[in-house]
Design a protein around this motif. Structure first.
Motif, PDB file in Angstrom:
ATOM      1  N   LYS A 207       0.923  -1.318  -0.030  1.00  0.00           N
ATOM      2  CA  LYS A 207       0.077  -0.069   0.054  1.00  0.00           C
ATOM      3  C   LYS A 207       0.923   1.114  -0.146  1.00  0.00           C
ATOM      4  CE  LYS A 207      -4.095  -1.541  -0.252  1.00  0.00           C
ATOM      5  NZ  LYS A 207      -5.040  -1.559   1.052  1.00  0.00           N
ATOM      6  N   ILE A 208       0.501   2.204  -0.782  1.00  0.00           N
ATOM      7  CA  ILE A 208       1.329   3.448  -0.747  1.00  0.00           C
ATOM      8  C   ILE A 208       0.775   4.413   0.311  1.00  0.00           C
ATOM      9  CG2 ILE A 208       1.435   5.755  -2.055  1.00  0.00           C
ATOM     10  CD1 ILE A 208       1.090   4.196  -4.657  1.00  0.00           C
ATOM     11  N   ILE A 209       1.921   4.801   1.318  1.00  0.00           N
ATOM     12  CA  ILE A 209       1.422   5.304   2.506  1.00  0.00           C
ATOM     13  C   ILE A 209       1.684   7.004   2.651  1.00  0.00           C
ATOM     14  CG2 ILE A 209       1.273   3.203   3.681  1.00  0.00           C
ATOM     15  CD1 ILE A 209       3.868   3.736   4.925  1.00  0.00           C
ATOM     16  N   ALA A 210       2.884   7.210   1.949  1.00  0.00           N
ATOM     17  CA  ALA A 210       3.224   8.715   1.886  1.00  0.00           C
ATOM     18  C   ALA A 210       4.026   8.937   0.523  1.00  0.00           C
ATOM     19  CB  ALA A 210       4.238   8.747   2.951  1.00  0.00           C
ATOM     20  N   THR A 211       3.910  10.259   0.202  1.00  0.00           N
ATOM     21  CA  THR A 211       4.461  10.751  -1.018  1.00  0.00           C
ATOM     22  C   THR A 211       5.988  11.375  -0.708  1.00  0.00           C
ATOM     23  OG1 THR A 211       2.506  10.888  -2.154  1.00  0.00           O
ATOM     24  CG2 THR A 211       4.278  12.377  -3.044  1.00  0.00           C
ATOM     25  N   ASN A 212       6.955  11.135  -1.425  1.00  0.00           N
ATOM     26  CA  ASN A 212       7.970  12.105  -1.481  1.00  0.00           C
ATOM     27  C   ASN A 212       7.995  12.944  -2.935  1.00  0.00           C
ATOM     28  OD1 ASN A 212      11.218  12.321  -0.736  1.00  0.00           O
ATOM     29  ND2 ASN A 212      11.219  12.052  -2.688  1.00  0.00           N
ATOM     30  N   VAL A 213       8.045  14.231  -2.585  1.00  0.00           N
ATOM     31  CA  VAL A 213       8.140  15.188  -3.731  1.00  0.00           C
ATOM     32  C   VAL A 213       9.504  15.246  -4.155  1.00  0.00           C
ATOM     33  CG1 VAL A 213       7.459  17.325  -4.539  1.00  0.00           C
ATOM     34  CG2 VAL A 213       5.927  16.106  -2.604  1.00  0.00           C
ATOM     35  N   GLY A 214       9.730  14.606  -5.168  1.00  0.00           N
ATOM     36  CA  GLY A 214      11.131  14.617  -5.664  1.00  0.00           C
ATOM     37  C   GLY A 214      11.637  15.696  -6.678  1.00  0.00           C
ATOM     38  N   ASP A 215      12.458  15.437  -7.084  1.00  0.00           N
ATOM     39  CA  ASP A 215      13.267  16.415  -8.061  1.00  0.00           C
ATOM     40  C   ASP A 215      13.396  15.817  -9.417  1.00  0.00           C
ATOM     41  OD1 ASP A 215      14.922  17.986  -9.777  1.00  0.00           O
ATOM     42  OD2 ASP A 215      15.605  19.259  -8.094  1.00  0.00           O
ATOM     43  N   ALA A 216      12.770  16.385 -10.516  1.00  0.00           N
ATOM     44  CA  ALA A 216      12.659  15.723 -11.869  1.00  0.00           C
ATOM     45  C   ALA A 216      14.337  15.579 -12.285  1.00  0.00           C
ATOM     46  CB  ALA A 216      12.019  16.127 -12.804  1.00  0.00           C
ATOM     47  N   GLY A 217      15.318  16.461 -11.855  1.00  0.00           N
ATOM     48  CA  GLY A 217      16.715  16.432 -12.330  1.00  0.00           C
ATOM     49  C   GLY A 217      17.330  15.223 -11.832  1.00  0.00           C
ATOM     50  N   SER A 218      16.843  14.459 -11.026  1.00  0.00           N
ATOM     51  CA  SER A 218      17.439  13.291 -10.376  1.00  0.00           C
ATOM     52  C   SER A 218      17.279  11.806 -11.264  1.00  0.00           C
ATOM     53  CB  SER A 218      17.082  12.905  -8.907  1.00  0.00           C
ATOM     54  OG  SER A 218      15.614  12.569  -9.086  1.00  0.00           O
ATOM     55  N   ASN A 219      16.924  12.053 -12.474  1.00  0.00           N
ATOM     56  CA  ASN A 219      16.537  11.134 -13.239  1.00  0.00           C
ATOM     57  C   ASN A 219      16.993  11.530 -14.773  1.00  0.00           C
ATOM     58  OD1 ASN A 219      13.793   9.038 -14.411  1.00  0.00           O
ATOM     59  ND2 ASN A 219      15.775   8.475 -14.341  1.00  0.00           N
ATOM     60  N   GLY A 220      18.248  10.860 -15.088  1.00  0.00           N
ATOM     61  CA  GLY A 220      18.468  11.653 -16.488  1.00  0.00           C
ATOM     62  C   GLY A 220      18.907  10.562 -17.655  1.00  0.00           C
TER      63      GLY A 220
ATOM     64  N   GLY B 266      10.575  17.050  -0.001  1.00  0.00           N
ATOM     65  CA  GLY B 266       9.796  17.006   1.197  1.00  0.00           C
ATOM     66  C   GLY B 266       8.822  15.667   1.011  1.00  0.00           C
ATOM     67  N   VAL B 267       8.282  15.225   2.151  1.00  0.00           N
ATOM     68  CA  VAL B 267       7.656  14.109   2.438  1.00  0.00           C
ATOM     69  C   VAL B 267       6.353  14.313   3.216  1.00  0.00           C
ATOM     70  CG1 VAL B 267       7.214  11.730   3.394  1.00  0.00           C
ATOM     71  CG2 VAL B 267       9.464  12.360   2.615  1.00  0.00           C
ATOM     72  N   ARG B 268       4.998  13.969   2.488  1.00  0.00           N
ATOM     73  CA  ARG B 268       3.802  14.292   2.987  1.00  0.00           C
ATOM     74  C   ARG B 268       2.943  13.079   2.933  1.00  0.00           C
ATOM     75  NH1 ARG B 268       1.754  14.809  -1.688  1.00  0.00           N
ATOM     76  NH2 ARG B 268       2.551  16.017  -3.621  1.00  0.00           N
ATOM     77  N   GLY B 269       1.581  13.571   3.217  1.00  0.00           N
ATOM     78  CA  GLY B 269       0.585  12.545   2.599  1.00  0.00           C
ATOM     79  C   GLY B 269       0.109  12.359   1.439  1.00  0.00           C
ATOM     80  N   VAL B 270      -0.341  11.343   1.027  1.00  0.00           N
ATOM     81  CA  VAL B 270      -0.593  11.162  -0.499  1.00  0.00           C
ATOM     82  C   VAL B 270      -1.999  12.216  -0.682  1.00  0.00           C
ATOM     83  CG1 VAL B 270      -1.097   9.536  -2.409  1.00  0.00           C
ATOM     84  CG2 VAL B 270       0.233   8.932  -0.348  1.00  0.00           C
ATOM     85  N   THR B 271      -1.790  12.777  -1.740  1.00  0.00           N
ATOM     86  CA  THR B 271      -3.128  13.788  -2.184  1.00  0.00           C
ATOM     87  C   THR B 271      -3.738  13.110  -3.491  1.00  0.00           C
ATOM     88  OG1 THR B 271      -1.791  15.085  -3.765  1.00  0.00           O
ATOM     89  CG2 THR B 271      -1.524  15.785  -1.462  1.00  0.00           C
ATOM     90  N   PRO B 272      -5.091  13.457  -3.643  1.00  0.00           N
ATOM     91  CA  PRO B 272      -5.700  13.152  -4.834  1.00  0.00           C
ATOM     92  C   PRO B 272      -4.966  13.650  -6.263  1.00  0.00           C
ATOM     93  CG  PRO B 272      -7.093  14.098  -3.193  1.00  0.00           C
ATOM     94  CD  PRO B 272      -5.748  14.182  -2.571  1.00  0.00           C
ATOM     95  N   ASP B 273      -4.163  14.621  -6.094  1.00  0.00           N
ATOM     96  CA  ASP B 273      -3.444  14.978  -7.362  1.00  0.00           C
ATOM     97  C   ASP B 273      -2.457  13.842  -7.498  1.00  0.00           C
ATOM     98  OD1 ASP B 273      -2.738  16.660  -9.504  1.00  0.00           O
ATOM     99  OD2 ASP B 273      -0.861  17.115  -8.211  1.00  0.00           O
ATOM    100  N   ASP B 274      -1.713  13.444  -6.654  1.00  0.00           N
ATOM    101  CA  ASP B 274      -0.826  12.624  -6.529  1.00  0.00           C
ATOM    102  C   ASP B 274      -1.406  11.209  -7.525  1.00  0.00           C
ATOM    103  OD1 ASP B 274       0.910  14.249  -5.273  1.00  0.00           O
ATOM    104  OD2 ASP B 274       0.676  12.952  -3.469  1.00  0.00           O
ATOM    105  N   VAL B 275      -2.413  10.955  -6.966  1.00  0.00           N
ATOM    106  CA  VAL B 275      -3.123   9.621  -7.303  1.00  0.00           C
ATOM    107  C   VAL B 275      -3.448   9.912  -8.734  1.00  0.00           C
ATOM    108  CG1 VAL B 275      -5.381   8.231  -7.144  1.00  0.00           C
ATOM    109  CG2 VAL B 275      -4.049   8.842  -4.864  1.00  0.00           C
TER     110      VAL B 275
END
Length: 326
Positions: free
Chosen positions: A97-110, A273-282
């Motif tokens: 189950k997904i329980i929390a969201t890490n808001v990452g930086d798209a620059g970390s994937n290349g 940052g880390v936060r709860g999962v939002t409807p927008d994330d889903v």
């Protein structure tokens, strides 16, 4: 006395919450799944686990694929990975189950090539093999496909080979790989050694990662409480790292055996940052799920909302707990 009923109900609710909020966790041991010591370096730098009322240990993996195999086997209680690997695992039957969201930086994937490569743009990849780390259904595969679409290069003109990042890193450094789609810390290390970036994930991918918990662990009330507590400590640790980038970088460098100067680019873009999962994330991740189902990469369709448990992050072990963020 009509006013008395809601007051009594509120008191009963508070009593029930209080009895559930602080279970005895002294006999709980969490196994925390990690990739490339990402979370461990953060937790140790912020020192947020020193008073944890449960035991814990780390299980480190070089990529998401082996991490989720451990989760399938019930060998870890939590894991941490990008959106597509989580979808790939859920689609393949990993009970999570997904329980929390890490808001990452798209620059970390290349998407990178050697410094002296004749490849100078994504358009030049037509007819060239690209190595993707770490496995089918990775965030790097998502980046590659989005970059090819942006450049109007048909996917079937670019052969893909999947290689775990440590093996791919050695092959890339020895000139055996023409183009490599990867992620930090492997991306940052390659860039420090002269790799040239063709395209990162900015504007192409969600840059969202997720903390997931094994279903059997969530079904255990004591473990569920410990996992809820851990996710809040993790969020506090991210806050600390954003406020203390130099101290975080030093600990990260020690654990990954990188020079602090080499690690700095990696830690600077590791998370917002880390936060709860939002409807927008889903909603965003559901689009990724639908795309990769259409491409027949996900073996089964995934309903993202159905594999999300918002209640874990919303529940704190002790509501008034304070973390010493020195």
């Amino acid at each position: 006395m009509k006013w008395l009923k809601p007051v009594v109900a509120a008191l009963l609710l508070c009593t029930a919450f209080g009895s559930q909020a602080a279970p005895d966790l002294s006999k709980v041991t969490l196994v925390l799944g990690d990739q490339a010591r990402n979370l461990r370096s953060l937790i140790e730098a912020a020192d947020v686990m020193k008073d944890a009322p449960y035991q814990y240990r780390w299980a480190n993996f070089q990529g998401a694929a082996p991490l989720f195999e451990a989760q399938r086997a019930g060998a870890v209680d939590t894991s941490y990975a990008g959106d597509l690997p989580v979808l790939m695992a859920a689609s393949g039957g990993v009970p999570l189950k997904i329980i929390a969201t890490n808001v990452g930086d798209a620059g970390s994937n290349g998407l990178i090539v050697p410094a002296d490569s004749p490849i100078h743009s994504v358009k030049d990849l037509a007819g060239k093999q690209v190595v993707v780390s770490s496995a089918r259904g990775s965030i790097s595969q998502h980046l590659l496909y989005e970059a090819l679409e942006e450049a109007k290069v048909p996917r079937d003109t670019v052969p893909v080979r999947f290689v775990l990042p440590t093996d791919a890193s050695a092959a890339f450094n020895s000139g055996q790989i023409a183009a490599w789609a990867t992620f930090d810390p492997y991306l940052g290390i390659a860039e420090k050694h002269g790799a040239r970036l063709l395209r990162d994930g900015k504007g192409l991918t969600t840059a969202l990662s997720f903390v997931t918990a094994t279903q059997s662990s969530l079904d255990d009330p004591a473990k569920r409480a410990a996992i809820a507590d851990f996710t809040h400590r993790l969020a506090k640790a991210r806050e600390w790292a954003l406020a203390h980038p130099q101290q975080y970088n030093e600990v990260y460098a020690q654990l990954t055996r990188l020079q602090p100067a080499d690690a700095q680019q990696i830690t600077a873009r590791i998370s917002h940052g880390v936060r709860g999962v939002t409807p927008d994330d889903v909603a965003k991740v559901q689009k990724v799920s639908d795309l990769f189902s259409e491409l027949n990469i996900l073996p089964n369709k995934v309903d993202v909302q159905a594999i999300t448990d918002n209640s874990v992050f919303q529940t704190q072990y002790v509501k008034s707990r304070r973390y010493d963020m020195h």
